[in-house]
Design an enzyme around this catalytic site. Structure first.
Site, mmCIF file in Angstrom:
data_model
loop_
_atom_site.group_PDB
_atom_site.id
_atom_site.type_symbol
_atom_site.label_atom_id
_atom_site.label_comp_id
_atom_site.label_asym_id
_atom_site.label_seq_id
_atom_site.Cartn_x
_atom_site.Cartn_y
_atom_site.Cartn_z
ATOM 1 C CG LEU A 16 -2.016 -1.192 1.298
ATOM 2 C CD1 LEU A 16 -2.673 -1.186 2.724
ATOM 3 C CD2 LEU A 16 -2.915 -0.955 0.523
ATOM 4 N N GLY A 17 2.152 0.950 0.158
ATOM 5 C CA GLY A 17 3.087 2.267 -0.036
ATOM 6 C C GLY A 17 3.311 2.941 -1.631
ATOM 7 C CG ASP A 40 0.898 -2.485 3.207
ATOM 8 O OD1 ASP A 40 1.670 -1.647 3.001
ATOM 9 O OD2 ASP A 40 0.667 -1.799 4.825
ATOM 10 C CG ASP A 51 3.827 -7.429 11.113
ATOM 11 O OD1 ASP A 51 5.228 -7.123 11.070
ATOM 12 O OD2 ASP A 51 3.676 -7.492 12.563
ATOM 13 C CE1 TYR A 139 14.822 2.990 4.030
ATOM 14 C CE2 TYR A 139 16.357 4.367 3.713
ATOM 15 C CZ TYR A 139 15.508 3.710 3.154
ATOM 16 O OH TYR A 139 14.612 3.763 1.785
#
Ligand code: NAD
Ligand code: SER
Length: 311
Positions: A16-17, A40, A51, A139
């Site tokens: 869904l990103g 998602d 998840d 990150y």
């Protein structure tokens, strides 16, 4: 399909990103609606809740859906990740390990994106494919680990060091390069943008259409043609400062104004290169970008205007 060929069945995590929203559409067009299982952690129609911290859940989905290819997009991006470094490490590294483990058990191919965030302040400003990877963000460190896992996990795993991605179908998901998406919405709907990095900040960027095409082309390449950069190919789109972006937007919206109020994300942007050298991707699987700055701006403004008027 030739006799004995296994049909392609695809699992997309983080569907869904910003990238997943477009990649799922393109994969469904190519392989058929039912062959692509979008998942998602968030709930939505047409998307299975999964998840990536749930190793058993991933395995059973891969087994039950007879998955052959995984596009693993679930992650925390740089800005959100630096606010929650432990969570960023868990989702980006432990989540990836769970996906690799399922891919290994069921013989799947795996695409897992890397990022320009693998580079650190010691990298040349025009980043070569092979250089020291010493990122200053957590990150970025998770992406370096991802690239190492790609080469050491004994599966067919491939990745791209995506530049900042610019798109109009879904919002950007908490990265440092989000300003290059937000600015279009602000220009069209507010007439003004408060930019969180300086006007002279230059970063490698890419239009989503180029990024999706690169992803498909990399996954279509024969494994034999891919060398030691397989876990994270440099791919260049274009490179521009925010000042140059504002100037290009002025061609469509001359009254648009932009202020510059740098925050912590300036530090992440400053630690990344200005531009990307992508000769290895060009040689090994024929990468070639199509969108320059003005073309990206033209497409963004046209598509956002069209989507506004049709809603
Ligand atoms: P995004 O933040 O827009 O989407 C990530 C998705 O993952 C979200 O829909 C979120 O709900 C989901 N997610 C978060 N935690 C999850 C979990 N535990 N389990 C399952 N899903 C979870 O990110 P994106 O821009 O689509 O990026 C996808 C990948 O591409 C990431 O690996 C990112 O690091 C990489 N990348 C993106 C860019 C960019 O500019 N968008 C640039 C370089 C690399
Ligand atoms: N666009 C991403 C970010 O800013 C880079 O990986 O986090």
């Amino acid at each position: 399909m030739p006799m004995g060929t296994v049909p392609t069945r695809i699992l997309v995590t983080g569907a869904l990103g910003q990238i997943g929203t477009e990649l799922v559409e393109v994969l469904r067009d190519k392989y058929g609606e039912k062959s692509v299982i979008a998942t998602d952690i968030r709930e939505a129609n047409g998307c299975t809740q999964l998840d990536v911290m749930d190793a058993e859940g991933i395995e059973s989905l891969v087994q039950n859906e007879e998955i052959t290819d995984i596009y693993h997009l679930a992650a925390l991006l740089s800005a959100t990740g630096e606010k929650n470094p432990d969570l960023c490490w868990s989702i980006n590294v432990d989540g990836l390990v769970n996906v690799i483990s399922a891919a290994k058990k069921y013989g799947c191919r795996l695409f897992s994106p890397s990022s320009i965030a693998v580079f650190g302040p010691d990298c040349p400003k025009h980043a070569p494919q092979v250089t020291g990877l010493n990122p200053s963000t957590v990150y970025g460190k998770t992406k370096v680990v991802g690239e190492h896992l790609a080469m050491s996990s004994e599966i067919d795993m491939r990745g791209l060091r995506y530049p900042g991605l610019i798109s109009w179908k879904a919002p950007a998901g908490g990265g440092t390069t989000d300003y290059a998406v937000e600015i279009f919405h602000a220009a069209l709907y507010e007439g003004h943008y408060n930019c969180f990095v300086r006007e002279d900040t230059r970063l490698p960027m890419m239009y989503m259409d180029d990024a999706i095409r690169a992803t498909l082309e990399l996954m279509e390449a024969s494994l034999d043609s891919l060398g030691t950069s397989r876990g994270g190919y440099n791919i260049a789109g274009c490179s521009f400062t925010v000042g140059e972006l504002v100037e290009s937007i002025h061609r469509h919206i001359p009254e648009f104004t932009c202020s510059f109020i740098p925050d912590i994300r300036q530090n992440y942007a400053d630690s990344w290169p200005d531009s990307i050298e992508d000769i290895v991707a060009r040689k090994e699987w024929g990468w070639m970008p199509e969108f320059n700055l003005d073309r990206i701006v033209d497409e963004m403004i046209l598509n956002l205007r069209n989507s506004q008027s049709s809603s």
